[in-house]
Scaffold this motif. Sequence first.
Motif, PDB file in Angstrom:
ATOM      1  N   TRP A  31      19.082  25.859  30.434  1.00 19.49           N
ATOM      2  CA  TRP A  31      19.029  26.160  28.917  1.00 19.49           C
ATOM      3  C   TRP A  31      20.302  26.881  28.049  1.00 19.49           C
ATOM      4  CZ3 TRP A  31      15.186  24.440  26.076  1.00 19.49           C
ATOM      5  CH2 TRP A  31      13.998  23.992  26.699  1.00 19.49           C
ATOM      6  N   CYS A  32      20.677  26.558  26.943  1.00 14.30           N
ATOM      7  CA  CYS A  32      21.828  26.835  26.053  1.00 14.30           C
ATOM      8  C   CYS A  32      21.013  27.388  24.980  1.00 14.30           C
ATOM      9  CB  CYS A  32      23.045  26.225  26.096  1.00 14.30           C
ATOM     10  SG  CYS A  32      23.750  25.867  27.818  1.00 14.30           S
ATOM     11  N   ALA A  33      21.790  28.446  24.289  1.00 11.33           N
ATOM     12  CA  ALA A  33      21.407  28.734  22.814  1.00 11.33           C
ATOM     13  C   ALA A  33      22.736  28.574  21.904  1.00 11.33           C
ATOM     14  CB  ALA A  33      20.937  30.244  22.894  1.00 11.33           C
ATOM     15  N   TYR A  34      22.488  27.978  20.802  1.00  7.72           N
ATOM     16  CA  TYR A  34      23.516  27.594  19.833  1.00  7.72           C
ATOM     17  C   TYR A  34      23.097  27.889  18.602  1.00  7.72           C
ATOM     18  CZ  TYR A  34      25.350  24.721  24.045  1.00  7.72           C
ATOM     19  OH  TYR A  34      25.896  24.454  25.064  1.00  7.72           O
ATOM     20  N   SER A  35      24.103  27.956  17.726  1.00  6.61           N
ATOM     21  CA  SER A  35      23.867  28.086  16.379  1.00  6.61           C
ATOM     22  C   SER A  35      24.968  27.383  15.654  1.00  6.61           C
ATOM     23  CB  SER A  35      23.462  29.541  15.559  1.00  6.61           C
ATOM     24  OG  SER A  35      24.576  30.325  15.760  1.00  6.61           O
ATOM     25  N   ASP A  59      23.494  33.542  20.983  1.00 14.30           N
ATOM     26  CA  ASP A  59      24.372  32.073  20.885  1.00 14.30           C
ATOM     27  C   ASP A  59      25.453  32.292  22.026  1.00 14.30           C
ATOM     28  OD1 ASP A  59      22.780  31.803  18.709  1.00 14.30           O
ATOM     29  OD2 ASP A  59      24.428  32.283  17.152  1.00 14.30           O
ATOM     30  N   GLY A  60      25.552  30.719  22.583  1.00 14.33           N
ATOM     31  CA  GLY A  60      26.480  30.867  23.572  1.00 14.33           C
ATOM     32  C   GLY A  60      26.109  31.030  24.998  1.00 14.33           C
ATOM     33  N   GLU A  61      25.020  31.952  25.216  1.00 17.69           N
ATOM     34  CA  GLU A  61      24.709  31.991  26.453  1.00 17.69           C
ATOM     35  C   GLU A  61      23.906  31.048  27.192  1.00 17.69           C
ATOM     36  OE1 GLU A  61      25.112  34.612  28.317  1.00 17.69           O
ATOM     37  OE2 GLU A  61      26.001  36.118  26.823  1.00 17.69           O
ATOM     38  N   GLU A  62      23.919  30.983  28.564  1.00 18.31           N
ATOM     39  CA  GLU A  62      23.193  29.968  29.231  1.00 18.31           C
ATOM     40  C   GLU A  62      22.299  30.737  30.412  1.00 18.31           C
ATOM     41  OE1 GLU A  62      25.216  26.385  30.595  1.00 18.31           O
ATOM     42  OE2 GLU A  62      25.077  27.168  32.571  1.00 18.31           O
ATOM     43  N   LEU A  96      10.594  45.943  24.682  1.00 20.06           N
ATOM     44  CA  LEU A  96      11.333  45.061  23.795  1.00 20.06           C
ATOM     45  C   LEU A  96      11.156  43.517  24.566  1.00 20.06           C
ATOM     46  CD1 LEU A  96      14.605  46.943  23.412  1.00 20.06           C
ATOM     47  CD2 LEU A  96      12.745  46.621  21.729  1.00 20.06           C
ATOM     48  N   VAL A  97      11.140  42.772  23.491  1.00 17.21           N
ATOM     49  CA  VAL A  97      11.237  41.112  23.670  1.00 17.21           C
ATOM     50  C   VAL A  97      12.557  40.726  23.791  1.00 17.21           C
ATOM     51  CG1 VAL A  97      10.563  38.833  23.097  1.00 17.21           C
ATOM     52  CG2 VAL A  97       8.880  40.829  22.915  1.00 17.21           C
ATOM     53  N   LEU A  98      13.385  40.248  24.723  1.00 19.95           N
ATOM     54  CA  LEU A  98      14.722  39.706  24.752  1.00 19.95           C
ATOM     55  C   LEU A  98      14.922  38.496  24.971  1.00 19.95           C
ATOM     56  CD1 LEU A  98      15.685  42.551  27.668  1.00 19.95           C
ATOM     57  CD2 LEU A  98      15.808  42.885  25.132  1.00 19.95           C
ATOM     58  N   SER A  99      15.806  38.052  24.214  1.00 18.02           N
ATOM     59  CA  SER A  99      16.184  36.500  24.122  1.00 18.02           C
ATOM     60  C   SER A  99      17.824  36.589  24.237  1.00 18.02           C
ATOM     61  CB  SER A  99      15.660  35.905  23.139  1.00 18.02           C
ATOM     62  OG  SER A  99      16.107  36.527  21.555  1.00 18.02           O
ATOM     63  N   SER A 141      12.278  34.316  27.616  1.00 14.74           N
ATOM     64  CA  SER A 141      12.272  35.790  27.592  1.00 14.74           C
ATOM     65  C   SER A 141      12.602  36.436  28.913  1.00 14.74           C
ATOM     66  CB  SER A 141      11.392  36.276  26.710  1.00 14.74           C
ATOM     67  OG  SER A 141      10.042  36.160  27.396  1.00 14.74           O
ATOM     68  N   ALA A 142      11.798  36.230  29.850  1.00 13.20           N
ATOM     69  CA  ALA A 142      11.980  36.854  31.271  1.00 13.20           C
ATOM     70  C   ALA A 142      13.222  36.405  32.038  1.00 13.20           C
ATOM     71  CB  ALA A 142      10.536  36.271  32.123  1.00 13.20           C
ATOM     72  N   SER A 143      13.607  35.039  31.972  1.00 10.20           N
ATOM     73  CA  SER A 143      14.751  34.693  32.536  1.00 10.20           C
ATOM     74  C   SER A 143      16.210  35.269  31.925  1.00 10.20           C
ATOM     75  CB  SER A 143      15.001  33.350  32.412  1.00 10.20           C
ATOM     76  OG  SER A 143      13.682  32.536  33.073  1.00 10.20           O
ATOM     77  N   SER A 144      16.039  35.305  30.544  1.00  9.57           N
ATOM     78  CA  SER A 144      17.039  35.912  29.807  1.00  9.57           C
ATOM     79  C   SER A 144      17.248  37.279  30.133  1.00  9.57           C
ATOM     80  CB  SER A 144      16.881  35.760  28.154  1.00  9.57           C
ATOM     81  OG  SER A 144      16.781  34.660  28.035  1.00  9.57           O
ATOM     82  N   ALA A 145      16.569  37.963  30.192  1.00  9.82           N
ATOM     83  CA  ALA A 145      16.383  39.569  30.626  1.00  9.82           C
ATOM     84  C   ALA A 145      17.020  39.557  32.079  1.00  9.82           C
ATOM     85  CB  ALA A 145      14.957  40.340  30.646  1.00  9.82           C
ATOM     86  N   ARG A 146      16.845  38.829  32.942  1.00  4.27           N
ATOM     87  CA  ARG A 146      17.153  38.917  34.243  1.00  4.27           C
ATOM     88  C   ARG A 146      18.874  38.341  34.671  1.00  4.27           C
ATOM     89  NH1 ARG A 146      13.467  36.025  36.146  1.00  4.27           N
ATOM     90  NH2 ARG A 146      14.747  34.002  36.233  1.00  4.27           N
ATOM     91  N   ASP A 147      18.958  37.126  33.798  1.00  4.87           N
ATOM     92  CA  ASP A 147      20.390  36.513  33.950  1.00  4.87           C
ATOM     93  C   ASP A 147      21.400  36.662  33.038  1.00  4.87           C
ATOM     94  OD1 ASP A 147      18.796  35.839  36.518  1.00  4.87           O
ATOM     95  OD2 ASP A 147      18.444  33.975  35.682  1.00  4.87           O
TER      96      ASP A 147
END
Length: 521
Positions: free
Chosen positions: A136-140, A116-119, A110-113, A89-95
């Motif tokens: 790390w990559c998010a997929y669905s 899909d498709g982000e890295e 807010l809790v951020l994540s 969550s912390a890395s996602s909010a930053r990058d």
Amino acid sequence: MEATSSSSSSLLNGLNSGVVLSLIAVLWTVVWQNLQRLQLQTLVGRHMNRHARRLAALVDPYLSVTIHEYEGGRMKRSAAYEEVKAYLSASSARDVRHLRAEGAKDADKLVLSMVDGEEVSDVVAADDSTDVTVWWCAYSTPPPRTDGGGYYGWGGGGRAQENRRYYRLFFLDRHRELVINTYLPSIRRQGRAVMVQNRQRKLFTNISTHNWSDVDGLVRSAWSHVVFEHPKTFDTLAMDPAKKKEIMDDLDMFKNGKDYYARVGKAWKRGYLLHGPPGTGKSAMIAAMANYLDYDIYDIELTSVHSNTDLRKLFIETTSKSIIVIEDIDCSLDLTGARKKKKEAADDDDGGSKDGGAPPKPDMKKDASSKVTLSGLLNFIDGLWSACGGERLIVFTTNHVKKLDPALIRRGRMDKHIEMSYCCFEAFKFLAKTYLDVDSHRLFAAVDELLSEVDMTPADVAENLTPKSLDDNADTCLAALVKELEKAKENKSKGKNAHGEDKDEDEDEEDDDVEVVEKDK
């Protein structure tokens, strides 16, 4: 003669050639069958694949680890997935450019994540003080469109389904040991810490099983929830102080009893049966328990559960540190003590329930589509599946404890029985202090005397002590309470209840529920 000899020799040569060919065919068949037993094709294919992987590693030296949202055939949400999500969550909010936002414990945050498709990249410190980068990559993936049958027998199918969500971690082959043995355990620990920090307590309710999806195992969550914000605590619960302390001590022993339950070989759970007339604070007690323990609440509506298997799935999807509640269990399903001679009882009384027990009253929450049985509920409480997970309380509430089947409420299933009784003088003094901020008053003696003669629930007492206008004060509110108690005393002398209704009607209504039992006797 020579012609005859030549023709005989040609015939023999032809026969020898046929025999040789037949022998070759037989031998080939035997050899081929043995080669098939040796799985020669599989052996060759495996060797080819091994060399192909080595060749691919020269071109693409990256390995991957996939963490799915569900595990165990989608029977249970993966704790590892939630921990990775919290850690990132912390890395996602930053990058990350595109984010998904959810509510946090702090109402302003807010809790951020990542969607899909982000890295997002992360850095791991190796033993030689060098930094190792992983990604790390998010997929669905969408569920397959099919009209196939159900999965595990759950749900009704044909509903909107959820995508398969997962995270995939990429890293270089030479960092395999570092990532698997050091990095992944570390992010799980850090993820759990973040989850505790951001945790919002929730109040869950089960979705009707006909709205579950079940195609290819892509089962939609059986629960929906809201944030649990009930203000009731033991500090504001009207109850005898000694009894309140006994309950709080019992809860403390349970919460700190992980080692004890493991030592005695019992699942880390405990059953509470709250029984008493309506308005005595059973629901308030559950809220106070949840706030005291800092637990979530899962409120099960049994009439929305189609089968015992669906009930099992509901239990599997609950988390630890939770209270599983079934309110008014005597009105939800046929769980009374009348299990014998059901067919005879139904034949004797056309108005009786087909499957035995008490005839359902018009206001009962009976649902003919529900096939949950007493056996299924007993297995839910203390069967093999009840040990899936830990640190759970199971709470039943009922207005009529004597109507419940003894097998349902025996010790070991409902370990602690708590009677939520009518208001006593100690509870009244607590309410007077809470609502009116008075410790003593000239009308206290009258209230004490009247409460010993008539029954009034804490809810009714609290309502009379609540100021209704700016002109109300302790004198007016206490006078109103005394007036209501005197009225209740007068009704009691006339054979009526506290609300002025005939007691005989109430008793007849309750007797209907045990009519079948009387016939069996």
